[in-house]
Design a protein around this motif. Structure first.
Motif, PDB file in Angstrom:
ATOM      1  N   ASP A  42       0.851  -1.184   0.000  1.00 20.85           N
ATOM      2  CA  ASP A  42       0.000   0.000   0.000  1.00 20.85           C
ATOM      3  C   ASP A  42       0.890   1.240   0.000  1.00 20.85           C
ATOM      4  N   ALA A  43       0.742   2.095  -1.013  1.00 22.97           N
ATOM      5  CA  ALA A  43       1.586   3.285  -1.118  1.00 22.97           C
ATOM      6  C   ALA A  43       1.388   4.225   0.065  1.00 22.97           C
ATOM      7  N   SER A  44       0.160   4.368   0.499  1.00 21.21           N
ATOM      8  CA  SER A  44      -0.087   5.242   1.646  1.00 21.21           C
ATOM      9  C   SER A  44       0.545   4.692   2.907  1.00 21.21           C
ATOM     10  N   LEU A  45       0.517   3.375   3.069  1.00 23.41           N
ATOM     11  CA  LEU A  45       1.163   2.757   4.227  1.00 23.41           C
ATOM     12  C   LEU A  45       2.682   2.934   4.160  1.00 23.41           C
ATOM     13  N   GLU A  46       3.249   2.839   2.951  1.00 25.88           N
ATOM     14  CA  GLU A  46       4.692   3.056   2.791  1.00 25.88           C
ATOM     15  C   GLU A  46       5.053   4.496   3.162  1.00 25.88           C
ATOM     16  N   ALA A  47       4.218   5.461   2.738  1.00 28.76           N
ATOM     17  CA  ALA A  47       4.472   6.867   3.076  1.00 28.76           C
ATOM     18  C   ALA A  47       4.400   7.079   4.589  1.00 28.76           C
ATOM     19  N   GLN A  48       3.426   6.459   5.245  1.00 31.02           N
ATOM     20  CA  GLN A  48       3.331   6.562   6.700  1.00 31.02           C
ATOM     21  C   GLN A  48       4.569   5.987   7.382  1.00 31.02           C
ATOM     22  N   PHE A  49       5.057   4.843   6.857  1.00 30.02           N
ATOM     23  CA  PHE A  49       6.264   4.248   7.436  1.00 30.02           C
ATOM     24  C   PHE A  49       7.459   5.185   7.310  1.00 30.02           C
ATOM     25  N   LEU A  50       7.636   5.781   6.129  1.00 33.13           N
ATOM     26  CA  LEU A  50       8.791   6.667   5.922  1.00 33.13           C
ATOM     27  C   LEU A  50       8.741   7.871   6.871  1.00 33.13           C
ATOM     28  N   GLU A  51       7.556   8.439   7.029  1.00 34.97           N
ATOM     29  CA  GLU A  51       7.445   9.584   7.947  1.00 34.97           C
ATOM     30  C   GLU A  51       7.687   9.150   9.392  1.00 34.97           C
ATOM     31  N   ASP A  52       7.131   8.016   9.769  1.00 39.63           N
ATOM     32  CA  ASP A  52       7.356   7.504  11.131  1.00 39.63           C
ATOM     33  C   ASP A  52       8.838   7.199  11.354  1.00 39.63           C
ATOM     34  N   HIS A  53       9.478   6.624  10.345  1.00 46.91           N
ATOM     35  CA  HIS A  53      10.909   6.305  10.441  1.00 46.91           C
ATOM     36  C   HIS A  53      11.736   7.578  10.631  1.00 46.91           C
ATOM     37  N   SER A  54      11.398   8.617   9.895  1.00 48.84           N
ATOM     38  CA  SER A  54      12.140   9.883  10.005  1.00 48.84           C
ATOM     39  C   SER A  54      11.937  10.517  11.369  1.00 48.84           C
ATOM     40  N   ARG A  55      10.705  10.528  11.871  1.00 45.64           N
ATOM     41  CA  ARG A  55      10.455  11.101  13.188  1.00 45.64           C
ATOM     42  C   ARG A  55      11.161  10.301  14.286  1.00 45.64           C
ATOM     43  N   ARG A  56      11.160   8.975  14.146  1.00 41.70           N
ATOM     44  CA  ARG A  56      11.744   8.130  15.188  1.00 41.70           C
ATOM     45  C   ARG A  56      13.255   8.392  15.344  1.00 41.70           C
ATOM     46  N   PHE A  57      13.954   8.605  14.212  1.00 44.38           N
ATOM     47  CA  PHE A  57      15.409   8.743  14.264  1.00 44.38           C
ATOM     48  C   PHE A  57      15.875  10.180  14.035  1.00 44.38           C
ATOM     49  N   CYS A  58      14.951  11.124  14.158  1.00 44.13           N
ATOM     50  CA  CYS A  58      15.312  12.528  13.928  1.00 44.13           C
ATOM     51  C   CYS A  58      16.401  12.981  14.902  1.00 44.13           C
ATOM     52  N   GLY A 117      12.613  22.279  12.120  1.00 46.43           N
ATOM     53  CA  GLY A 117      11.510  21.347  12.375  1.00 46.43           C
ATOM     54  C   GLY A 117      11.188  20.474  11.191  1.00 46.43           C
ATOM     55  N   SER A 118      11.414  20.988   9.976  1.00 48.63           N
ATOM     56  CA  SER A 118      11.108  20.198   8.789  1.00 48.63           C
ATOM     57  C   SER A 118      12.027  18.993   8.636  1.00 48.63           C
ATOM     58  N   PHE A 119      13.139  18.965   9.394  1.00 45.29           N
ATOM     59  CA  PHE A 119      14.078  17.841   9.288  1.00 45.29           C
ATOM     60  C   PHE A 119      13.424  16.524   9.742  1.00 45.29           C
ATOM     61  N   ALA A 120      12.326  16.637  10.516  1.00 46.27           N
ATOM     62  CA  ALA A 120      11.645  15.430  10.974  1.00 46.27           C
ATOM     63  C   ALA A 120      10.866  14.743   9.859  1.00 46.27           C
ATOM     64  N   THR A 121      10.648  15.436   8.706  1.00 42.82           N
ATOM     65  CA  THR A 121       9.949  14.797   7.594  1.00 42.82           C
ATOM     66  C   THR A 121      10.923  13.967   6.775  1.00 42.82           C
ATOM     67  N   HIS A 122      10.364  12.992   6.047  1.00 46.98           N
ATOM     68  CA  HIS A 122      11.219  12.066   5.287  1.00 46.98           C
ATOM     69  C   HIS A 122      11.962  12.777   4.156  1.00 46.98           C
ATOM     70  N   ALA A 123      11.243  13.573   3.385  1.00 46.05           N
ATOM     71  CA  ALA A 123      11.870  14.203   2.223  1.00 46.05           C
ATOM     72  C   ALA A 123      12.996  15.148   2.654  1.00 46.05           C
ATOM     73  N   ALA A 124      12.725  15.995   3.685  1.00 45.44           N
ATOM     74  CA  ALA A 124      13.740  16.969   4.121  1.00 45.44           C
ATOM     75  C   ALA A 124      14.941  16.277   4.737  1.00 45.44           C
ATOM     76  N   SER A 125      14.716  15.291   5.596  1.00 45.82           N
ATOM     77  CA  SER A 125      15.841  14.627   6.257  1.00 45.82           C
ATOM     78  C   SER A 125      16.721  13.900   5.250  1.00 45.82           C
ATOM     79  N   GLN A 126      16.100  13.238   4.283  1.00 42.85           N
ATOM     80  CA  GLN A 126      16.901  12.518   3.283  1.00 42.85           C
ATOM     81  C   GLN A 126      17.707  13.495   2.437  1.00 42.85           C
ATOM     82  N   ARG A 127      17.089  14.624   2.073  1.00 40.41           N
ATOM     83  CA  ARG A 127      17.792  15.620   1.259  1.00 40.41           C
ATOM     84  C   ARG A 127      18.970  16.219   2.031  1.00 40.41           C
TER      85      ARG A 127
END
Length: 675
Positions: A42-58, A117-127
């Motif tokens: 599920d693409a939406s579930l994958e997006a939720q995982f990526l955001e959760d992963h970024s917040r967890r290890f921020c 604060g945006s570093f907690a998102t997946h796109a910003a942290s990866q960039r």
């Protein structure tokens, strides 16, 4: 037909096979550890995982970025102190300092982005992380390009290893992203080497070799970390769903509690009842857990005793044979057989009790004549009664008594009650020990009474005797007086069967009476005449010499031991290790088999059902079948032929009795009629 001579060979893996299997397992494990984890479907579930992963290890990523900045500053200090005194680095000293300072500026910039604060998102942290990684790699490659040899390799090229360590180990990037960044860096080094030769050939090959290993190891670590994160996310999501369901249930309970507030008296009563119920459930759960632990501890202890004795007897028999003492060896082998029988009986009892208490046994109800079932149990136990000096008497009505029950498990319960009365006979009395088994019939129900004049049971033990491993008057744990599981199995069987119940009356020192009661069922065939009752004890005396048996068993050890036993009994046989071999034997035999013995579950998903069907089609007539299996007997689907089922482990006497029963056409299984 001559008896085929066969040599029992135990299939033992060769060293090459073990090495091959180990290498295959290691290869599969390596492939799994280096394979990029699949995204959620599920693409939406994958997006939720990526955001959760970024917040967890921020926070950890920010700390790692600060650590990278600290390491870079340390290398600047090192270059400043040692580079300024080095004549080899003097021409490029200022350029090195400039690149080091540029690295600090770059990492400070990256750190400032990471603190947003945006570093907690997946796109910003990866960039931001990739900016830091690529920037450091670029500066290190410039340092390698401008530095003279061998400093370009020993001082600066090795800095790429540290960048990879941070990239794979500290920033918790997706494994594919981290691997892609490593491939880009790897390719850049190769391109620079081909164009401007930034390293000597020796340093280049050595450095690329080490760098490749760092990439492989780091990728494995990154893959494992991502897989763990995905599994944790999935587990937490599932837990969240359960929590939501629990919250919904709690909301509904709150609404019900609000309705109960209308009546203070009812609310208090029900609250006290709920508290009491919770305490009872907690106590029941603790008791069940404690009883299960005690059961396992007692079973482990009692199982070791016959195993220990069996090993010692066999070793002693081997020693006797080495000293040519055949008589003593034969006696010791007989003792080994006795230990083996005790071990098999104990194991079967533990497995039966476990299946009954787990609820996995589904009763198979039939209508049958109870008097025949009781008579057969009594005949089977007469040798045991004679061995203990106990007279076994039967009290039966003259007409059949039909009941609807599970013939197999009811027979087990009756046998356990009768054998219990025999084993606990009181030899100290002057009167003859007697066990009376009777069937008493009323208008709607019937009762099996097992009465003995043995040691009796004190009233304080009436509840405890139905618990596993509890035995009255057997503190020394003599296996000849039972295993302490018979009444537990009886209690479990009675609890499983519909409208069955058991009652105990006993006086210490005078004897006991166990009454097993069940409803009467009308005869399915009207006034059916009672069958002739065969003496199952006589089956051991039935000669088996000259019988022709086909054996189907895929376990080489079981097949070899069964073949050896059939040879000693004078039975002619052909044996097959698979369904295909059985098919070949049927196509070439010159005599109809008297019996087919087979395991229930064979290789290639074949079962005894396919064996029975093939035998009926090929032979053109019904042939008795004996299924000897590790499957629970009550779960075997009935075959389209005359058959009986024995559960492994099976004693030689039990196997011989069942073979004789089938070839004599007097198996008790034929008395059961489906309702």
């Amino acid at each position: 037909m001559d008896v085929p001579e066969r040599t029992a060979e135990i299939a033992t893996p060769t060293p090459s096979q073990l090495v091959s299997a180990s290498a295959r397992d290691a290869g599969l494990s390596l492939i799994r550890n280096l394979s990029v984890p699949k995204a959620f479907p599920d693409a939406s579930l994958e997006a939720q995982f990526l955001e959760d992963h970024s917040r967890r290890f921020c926070a950890f990523r920010r700390a790692s970025a600060l650590l990278a900045l600290t390491v870079w500053i340390c290398f600047l200090w090192y270059d400043f102190n040692f580079g300024r005194v080095s004549t080899a680095l003097e021409p490029v000293f200022m350029e090195i300092m400039a690149l080091r300072v540029a690295g600090i500026v770059w990492l400070v910039f990256v750190m400032s982005l990471a603190l947003r604060g945006s570093f907690a998102t997946h796109a910003a942290s990866q960039r931001v992380i990739l900016m830091g990684v690529y920037g450091c790699n670029l500066l290190l490659l410039l340092l390698v390009a401008i530095s003279p040899r061998p400093f370009n390799y020993t001082w600066y090229f090795v800095g790429l290893y540290l960048v990879f360590f941070f990239q794979f180990g500290f920033f918790y990037l997706k494994s594919m992203v981290a691997l892609s960044a490593a491939v880009v860096t790897f390719s850049s080094i190769v391109l620079l080497q081909l164009t401007i030769r930034i390293l000597s050939p020796e340093d280049f090959y050595m450095g690329m070799f080490y760098l490749f290993n760092v990439v492989v190891i780091g990728h494995g670590v990154c893959v494992h970390a991502e897989r763990v994160s995905r599994e944790r996310f999935a587990a937490e999501r599932a837990l969240g769903v359960l929590n939501n369901e629990l919250l919904t249930a709690n909301v509904q309970l709150e609404r019900k509690n609000l309705d109960l507030l209308a009546s203070k008296k009812d609310q208090d009563t029900k609250t006290r009842a709920l508290i009491s119920l919770k305490e009872q459930q907690t106590l029941a759960a603790e008791t069940a857990s404690r009883e299960k632990s005690n059961f396992l501890a007692a079973a482990t202890h009692d199982l070791r005793q016959p195993m220990h004795a069996l090993n010692l007897f066999l070793q002693a028999a081997a020693e006797a044979l080495r000293h040519d003492d055949v008589t003593e060896a034969a006696r010791l082998i007989d003792e080994s057989g006795r230990s083996s029988v005790i071990l098999a009986r104990f194991l079967n009892a533990v497995l039966d009790l476990s299946r009954l208490e787990s609820g996995r046994v589904v009763p198979r109800y039939h209508v049958f004549d109870l008097t025949l079932a009781v008579s057969e149990v009594a005949e089977q136990l007469r040798p045991l009664a004679a061995m203990h000096g106990v007279e076994l008497r039967l009290r039966m009505p003259r007409t059949p008594v039909f009941v609807r029950s599970d013939a197999h498990w009811l027979g087990r319960a009756i046998a356990n009650l009768v054998s219990n009365g025999i084993r606990y006979a009181d030899a100290s009395k002057n009167i003859l020990p007697v066990v009376i088994v009777g069937v008493v019939r009323s208008a709607t129900r019937t009762r099996i009474d097992v009465v003995d004049n043995g040691i009796g049971i004190a009233s304080e033990h009436w509840d405890a005797i139905f618990q596993p491993f509890f035995q009255v008057g057997n503190a020394e744990q003599d296996n000849d007086r039972g295993l302490g599981l018979g009444l537990s199995i009886v209690n479990a069987v009675v609890s499983m069967l519909e409208e069955h119940r058991i009652e105990l009356k006993s006086t210490e020192g005078r004897g006991s009476r166990f009454s097993l009661e069940m409803p009467i069922c009308g005869s399915p065939l009207g006034d059916t005449a009672p069958r002739a009752r065969g003496d199952t004890a006589d089956y051991l005396e039935v000669p088996l010499e000259g019988l022709y048996v086909v054996l189907v068993e895929d376990d080489s050890l079981v097949r070899a031991s069964t073949e050896a036993l059939l040879v000693q009994w004078g039975v002619l046989f052909d044996s097959a290790s698979s369904f295909e071999e059985f098919e070949q034997i049927l196509g070439s035999i010159e005599r109809y088999p008297d019996l087919i013995i087979t395991d229930f579950r064979l290789r290639d998903e074949k079962t005894a059902r396919e064996v029975a069907k093939l035998g009926a089609v090929t032979l053109g007539r019904r042939c008795p079948f004996l299924v000897v299996t590790g499957e629970p007997a009550a779960t075997i689907v009935p075959l389209a032929c005359d058959h009986d089922v024995l559960s492994k482990p099976v004693s030689p006497a039990e196997l011989r009795r069942q073979i004789a029963s089938l070839i004599s056409g007097r198996s008790f299984a034929e008395t059961a009629l489906r309702c």
